[in-house]
Every structure is written in structure tokens, then in C-alpha cells.
Design an enzyme around this catalytic site. Structure first.
Site, PDB file in Angstrom:
ATOM      1  N   SER A 180       6.496   8.750   6.105  1.00 40.15           N
ATOM      2  CA  SER A 180       6.089   7.900   5.737  1.00 40.15           C
ATOM      3  C   SER A 180       5.956   8.320   3.644  1.00 40.15           C
ATOM      4  O   SER A 180       6.702   9.528   3.366  1.00 40.15           O
ATOM      5  CB  SER A 180       4.361   8.618   5.975  1.00 40.15           C
ATOM      6  OG  SER A 180       3.232   7.915   5.169  1.00 40.15           O
ATOM      7  N   TYR A 213      -2.155  14.776   7.777  1.00 38.01           N
ATOM      8  CA  TYR A 213      -0.575  13.301   8.438  1.00 38.01           C
ATOM      9  C   TYR A 213       0.269  13.848   6.894  1.00 38.01           C
ATOM     10  O   TYR A 213       1.207  14.487   7.597  1.00 38.01           O
ATOM     11  CB  TYR A 213      -1.438  12.808   7.955  1.00 38.01           C
ATOM     12  CG  TYR A 213      -0.966  11.391   7.990  1.00 38.01           C
ATOM     13  CD1 TYR A 213      -0.353  10.963   9.194  1.00 38.01           C
ATOM     14  CD2 TYR A 213      -0.011  10.782   6.977  1.00 38.01           C
ATOM     15  CE1 TYR A 213       1.161   9.857   9.404  1.00 38.01           C
ATOM     16  CE2 TYR A 213       0.611   9.544   7.125  1.00 38.01           C
ATOM     17  CZ  TYR A 213       0.897   8.871   8.563  1.00 38.01           C
ATOM     18  OH  TYR A 213       1.738   8.176   9.064  1.00 38.01           O
TER      19      TYR A 213
END
Ligand SMILES: NC(=O)c1ccc[n+]([C@@H]2O[C@H](COP(=O)([O-])OP(=O)(O)OC[C@H]3O[C@@H](n4cnc5c(N)ncnc54)[C@H](OP(=O)(O)O)[C@@H]3O)[C@@H](O)[C@H]2O)c1
Length: 293
Positions: A141, A154
Site C-alpha cells: 500500500s 496498518y
């Protein structure tokens, strides 16, 4: 390129994993989908079979966080499909919230799935990838390249994944296994639909300094990057520009982020809705995406 290749996709029942499965099935690949929920997996496989003539799709319900189960699943898939040519690690969960509101279990669960789950599957698939001189595609990501408000678990997992994948590339290149690291910015998916129902205002403002795209932009960019043999794949023109900026002008990037956050800042004391979500629900895209590429 993918015709008759056996492609294993974790997180293949939803979002990016499913969208990649559709695209690769159209190219004639044999697909194996991995995820936890067997009903979602069957629905995904049926949707592909309905849309793509002669599609060859199998499913394997497994929790990638369970090392023994993940290893057994890869062994069975490799045996029935005579090896593994491509492994796409897309399975993931998201926890969003103020650091001080998050519990240690939130950090552990994100690490267990997004990092250790990926490790379990990759270690099990590696002997098969070496045999096939295949490809490992890790979906990280932009949150693996930069910090993001509300994403402490995350970002920690995705940064670890970026380091792991970069190191793996060095180790596997001499052995003939190609490694790709995909770093998308936010795109429409059930994960983001769930996030949008409860995210902190600061997270929304910060992440959307890069406009959200459609999943098809990520699929197109990922497959183009793989075909071009690129290691770091940042799908979408605006996201690529943002990542260039992050790399070369980190101070300005932080200033832009700080300003976006300041404009909406509520903080843990003032934000009322539950900040914690586990994003594995299905739902319709919210439709505020912008075409990118
Ligand atoms: N959406 C975004 O904006 C965005 C941006 C950058 C990167 N990413 C990354 O892209 C990947 C895909 O995200 P997405 O938005 O497509 O998410 P999604 O629609 O929520 O799909 C996640 C998939 O992972 C599976 N999964 C979750 N936990 C699992 C586990 N323990 N074992 C096996 N499968 C598991 C889910 O199925 P079950 O729940 O049935 O297991 C589902 O198939 C993730 O790695 C995410 O971090 C997403």
C-alpha cells in the site's frame, strides 16, 4: 503471459484480489482463490465462471494467519494444479482509529494477517515458485511507504511488508523467482466501504490528499507493471506523482498532510463514532472515485 499459468490469489474473494482474478481468468490463467469465508469464495468463483467463458477457478477456504492450514492449503493446490506459477498476496484487513483508542489486539490481528499470514503462504509456495521460475506479487500500500493518520497498525504491517518484499527480491532474483511490490493508494473496495462508515475525519482528510481511484485502475497498473518486469508498482498516474513527491520532498509531503489534518482535527476526545472496524464486509462501492489512468 498468464495463459495456462496457475495463479494463487489470497484475498481472492473480494476487492482487488477478486478483480485481479477476473482479469487473469480472461487471459486464460488457472485461478485458485484463497480466503476465509467459503460462501464468499464460492460466490466469487461462480461470478468468474459466469462472466468468463471456460474459466478454470478453484477455491480453498483458509485463514492465512493459521500457519499449518496455510501450508496445507498451498500444498493441496500445488498438487492438484501441478505447481504454482504466480502467487498474489492480496489478503488483508484494516484497523483504523486514534492510536490511544486502539487495543493491542488490533495491532496483533493486523500483523497476524497482513504480515505473518502473507509469510505463511509465501514460505509454503516458495519451493513451487522456484520450480516454475514463477512470480511473487505482494500487495502492500502507499501506507507502506508513508505514515498515515489513524493507520498505526496498518502502516506498521505494510511498512514491514515493504521491507520484507524488498529483501526477498534480492534473495530470490538469483534463484529465478520474480518479485513485485504493489503499492496502491485508496481504491473502491468492500474494505474501504466499511472504513467509510466509521473512519476518523483526520484519516479521511489525510488519505484523500491522493484522490481515491477505481479498482480497475489498480488492476490495469498492476498487470502492466508485472508485464514490464517492474519491482515497485505504484498504480495510477496521480499516485505515482505522489510517491515521487514523497520520496524526493518528504518535508513538503508532511506539510501537506499536516495541513489537511489540521483543517478537520477532532482528536480522540471529540470523535464520537466507533473508530475500530474490521473491513471484511461486502458492499457496493460508494461511487466517489475518480478515473486516474
Ligand atoms: N482498498 C484500498 O484502498 C487499498 C489500498 C491499498 C492497499 N490495499 C491492500 O489491498 C489488499 C486488498 O484489499 P481490498 O480493499 O481488496 O480488501 P477486501 O475487499 O476487504 O478483501 C480482503 C480479502 O482478504 C481476505 N482475507 C482477510 N483476512 C483473511 C485471512 N485471515 N485469511 C485469508 N483471507 C483473508 C478477505 O476474505 P475473508 O474475509 O472471507 O477472509 C477478502 O477476500 C489488502 O492487502 C489491502 O491492504 C487496499
Amino acid at each position: 503471459m498468464f495463459r495456462n499459468q496457475h495463479v494463487v490469489i489470497t484475498g481472492g474473494s473480494s476487492g482487488l484480489g477478486l478483480a485481479l482474478a477476473f482479469a487473469l481468468a480472461r487471459e486464460g490463467a488457472r485461478i485458485s482463490l484463497i480466503a476465509r469465508d467459503p460462501r464468499k469464495l464460492e460466490a466469487a468463483a461462480n461470478a468468474i465462471r459466469t462472466e468468463v467463458r471456460d474459466a478454470r477457478v478453484g477455491v480453498k477456504p483458509v485463514d492465512v494467519a493459521d500457519e499449518a492450514a496455510a501450508q496445507a492449503a498451498i500444498g493441496e493446490l500445488a498438487w492438484s494444479e501441478q505447481g504454482v506459477d504466480v502467487l498474489i498476496n492480496s489478503a488483508g484487513i484494516l484497523r483504523e482509529g486514534y492510536f490511544e483508542d486502539l487495543a493491542m489486539t488490533d495491532f496483533r490481528q493486523v500483523m497476524d494477517i497482513n504480515l505473518f499470514g502473507l509469510l505463511h503462504v509465501t514460505r509454503a509456495a516458495l519451493p513451487h515458485l522456484k520450480r516454475s521460475q514463477g512470480r511473487l506479487v505482494n500487495i502492500a500500500s502507499m501506507a507502506g511507504l508513508s505514515g498515515v493518520f489513524g493507520y498505526t497498525p496498518y502502516c506498521a504491517a505494510k511498512h514491514a511488508l515493504v521491507g520484507l518484499t524488498d529483501s526477498l527480491r534480492y534473495e530470490l532474483a538469483p534463484q529465478g523467482v520474480k518479485v513485485h511490490l504493489v503499492c496502491p493508494a485508496e481504491f473502491d473496495s468492500p474494505m474501504v466501504d466499511a472504513l467509510d462508515r466509521s473512519r476518523t475525519p483526520e484519516n479521511r482528510a489525510h488519505t484523500l490528499t491522493i484522490p481515491k481511484t477505481g479498482v480497475e485502475v489498480i488492476v490495469k497498473g498492476t498487470l502492466a507493471g508485472i508485464r514490464a518486469g517492474r519491482f515497485l508498482i505504484v498504480p495510477g498516474t496521480r499516485t505515482r506523482m505522489a510517491s515521487f513527491f514523497m520520496r524526493h520532498f518528504p518535508g513538503i509531503t508532511r506539510m501537506v498532510g499536516d495541513r489537511a489534518i489540521r483543517q478537520v482535527y477532532a482528536g480522540p476526545e471529540h470523535h464520537s463514532s466507533s473508530p475500530l472496524i474490521e473491513c471484511r464486509e461486502t458492499g457496493l462501492p460508494l461511487g466517489n472515485s475518480k478515473p486516474d489512468d
